[in-house]
Design a protein around this motif. Structure first.
Motif, PDB file in Angstrom:
ATOM      1  N   ILE A   1     -19.988 -10.847  35.930  1.00 55.85           N
ATOM      2  CA  ILE A   1     -20.287 -12.200  35.476  1.00 55.85           C
ATOM      3  C   ILE A   1     -21.790 -12.355  35.219  1.00 55.85           C
ATOM      4  CG2 ILE A   1     -20.117 -14.650  36.081  1.00 55.85           C
ATOM      5  CD1 ILE A   1     -17.439 -13.246  35.656  1.00 55.85           C
TER       6      ILE A   1
ATOM      7  N   TYR B   1     -17.126 -19.630  23.422  1.00 59.57           N
ATOM      8  CA  TYR B   1     -16.260 -20.457  24.261  1.00 59.57           C
ATOM      9  C   TYR B   1     -14.959 -19.735  24.594  1.00 59.57           C
ATOM     10  CZ  TYR B   1     -19.412 -24.367  23.373  1.00 59.57           C
ATOM     11  OH  TYR B   1     -20.517 -25.174  23.320  1.00 59.57           O
TER      12      TYR B   1
ATOM     13  N   ILE C   1     -15.919 -17.476  27.469  1.00 57.18           N
ATOM     14  CA  ILE C   1     -16.104 -18.291  28.670  1.00 57.18           C
ATOM     15  C   ILE C   1     -14.742 -18.679  29.262  1.00 57.18           C
ATOM     16  CG2 ILE C   1     -16.945 -20.513  29.527  1.00 57.18           C
ATOM     17  CD1 ILE C   1     -19.231 -20.270  27.489  1.00 57.18           C
ATOM     18  N   ALA C   2     -13.804 -19.042  28.391  1.00 51.96           N
ATOM     19  CA  ALA C   2     -12.462 -19.404  28.862  1.00 51.96           C
ATOM     20  C   ALA C   2     -11.789 -18.229  29.553  1.00 51.96           C
ATOM     21  CB  ALA C   2     -11.620 -19.891  27.677  1.00 51.96           C
TER      22      ALA C   2
ATOM     23  N   VAL D   1     -13.317 -15.786  31.133  1.00 51.38           N
ATOM     24  CA  VAL D   1     -13.978 -15.611  32.426  1.00 51.38           C
ATOM     25  C   VAL D   1     -13.448 -16.631  33.433  1.00 51.38           C
ATOM     26  CG1 VAL D   1     -16.177 -15.785  33.643  1.00 51.38           C
ATOM     27  CG2 VAL D   1     -16.065 -14.579  31.470  1.00 51.38           C
ATOM     28  N   VAL D   2     -13.337 -17.882  33.001  1.00 51.27           N
ATOM     29  CA  VAL D   2     -12.829 -18.927  33.890  1.00 51.27           C
ATOM     30  C   VAL D   2     -11.406 -18.599  34.342  1.00 51.27           C
ATOM     31  CG1 VAL D   2     -12.152 -21.357  34.020  1.00 51.27           C
ATOM     32  CG2 VAL D   2     -14.323 -20.720  32.947  1.00 51.27           C
ATOM     33  N   LEU D   3     -10.566 -18.132  33.414  1.00 50.20           N
ATOM     34  CA  LEU D   3      -9.203 -17.748  33.777  1.00 50.20           C
ATOM     35  C   LEU D   3      -9.216 -16.605  34.782  1.00 50.20           C
ATOM     36  CD1 LEU D   3      -6.140 -17.821  33.461  1.00 50.20           C
ATOM     37  CD2 LEU D   3      -6.384 -16.370  31.426  1.00 50.20           C
TER      38      LEU D   3
ATOM     39  N   LEU E   1     -11.598 -15.778  36.914  1.00 51.95           N
ATOM     40  CA  LEU E   1     -12.069 -16.244  38.215  1.00 51.95           C
ATOM     41  C   LEU E   1     -11.026 -17.120  38.903  1.00 51.95           C
ATOM     42  CD1 LEU E   1     -15.815 -17.065  37.450  1.00 51.95           C
ATOM     43  CD2 LEU E   1     -14.877 -15.089  38.647  1.00 51.95           C
ATOM     44  N   ALA E   2     -10.304 -17.907  38.127  1.00 55.54           N
ATOM     45  CA  ALA E   2      -9.253 -18.738  38.720  1.00 55.54           C
ATOM     46  C   ALA E   2      -8.176 -17.881  39.372  1.00 55.54           C
ATOM     47  CB  ALA E   2      -8.643 -19.641  37.650  1.00 55.54           C
TER      48      ALA E   2
END
Length: 296
Positions: A109, A125, A128-129, A131-133, A135-136
């Motif tokens: 990250i 974006y 980024i989405a 990465v967020v997925l 990490l979730a």
């Protein structure tokens, strides 16, 4: 007389590509074996052995004192090395309680965040989405068999932040000879890591068998990968080099499975895949927009 060797010449990018793959595998194997020292000297002592012995090996190999260095450059290398030391120490602290592959994925990250921050393209974006997925799927929001230790996750994020800082400071020392900056950087890194390791482990760190094992880890996880990456970076486009390095999380996960018996849940493999895809996508799309000039 016809030269028959021309018909069997290797593709020009084959050796650099193999060098990157070998570097990533060597780093994963070296770190896997280093983790086996944790029960004896802890993550702090193991990190001290790896960084301290790596510094000695590369100082002897490169002899950085052969090149002049200004006062400003010495300060730049010091900051670069201190960031490198923090990154190594926090990464090893993370490895105490979370699997190898997941620690590498979270650590990624850092450089990915730097790339996205300086890029500012609409396509970012998407990355980024992803990465967020990822990490979730990874973060310990729920308590089940695959939940990660929060402390280990925090150390991994600390390593990611240190990696981002290391990249920023490393660019400011990028005009120096690579062998000089890396060897002096590791020497600076040892100023942080070695005292912490000695304070935690004491004189046990100087046991001859541990020093010999530390030397082997330093060669396999630092000297060999750094040398191979330097060889490849001079011969590959930067985006190709970066994309290939993005295989590190999955290689680390496989090494953890083979050597450390760390089995990951399907959701964790998916999370690693999301972060790798974000890294590859970010680098590849940046490369299409602005390719570096060909070397003369």
């Amino acid at each position: 007389m016809h030269n028959s060797t021309s018909s069997i010449a290797l593709p020009p990018l084959l050796l650099p590509v193999l060098a990157v793959v070998t570097a990533v595998c060597s780093l994963a194997i070296g770190t896997s074996y280093a983790k086996q020292l944790f029960p004896l000297i802890g993550a702090q002592g193991t990190s001290a052995l790896r960084v301290g012995m790596s510094a000695l090996v590369l100082l002897v190999f490169w002899r950085p004192w052969r090149w002049p260095i200004s006062r400003i450059d010495r300060y730049a290398v010091l900051r670069y090395g201190l960031a490198l030391g923090c990154m190594n120490l926090m990464f090893y602290m993370a490895l105490q309680t979370i699997p190898f592959g997941i620690a590498v994925a979270i650590e990624f990250i850092g450089p990915l965040g730097v790339a996205l921050y300086y890029s500012q393209r609409k396509l970012d974006y998407v990355w980024i989405a992803l990465v967020v997925l990822g990490l979730a799927l990874l973060l310990p929001f729920k308590q089940d068999a695959s939940a990660l230790d929060p402390t280990g996750v925090a150390w991994a994020f600390g390593a990611a932040a240190a990696w981002a800082t290391y990249i920023i400071f490393g660019k400011r020392a990028g005009h120096l000879h690579a062998g000089q900056s890396v060897s002096l950087g590791l020497l600076a890194a040892s100023l942080i890591v070695v005292p912490v390791g000695v304070a935690h482990t004491g004189l046990d760190l100087l046991h001859p068998q541990l020093l010999l094992f530390g030397l082997a880890v330093a060669i396999v996880s630092s000297a060999i990968p750094i040398s191979l990456e330097m060889y490849a970076l001079k011969r590959l486009p930067r985006e190709t080099f970066g994309v290939m390095l993005s295989i590190e999380p999955v290689v680390a996960a496989l090494a953890g499975m083979l050597f450390l018996h760390e089995l990951l849940a399907p959701s964790q493999w998916l999370a690693i895949g999301c972060i790798m895809a974000a890294s590859i996508g970010s680098i590849a799309s940046a490369g299409r927009k602005s390719r570096p000039p060909k070397p003369h």
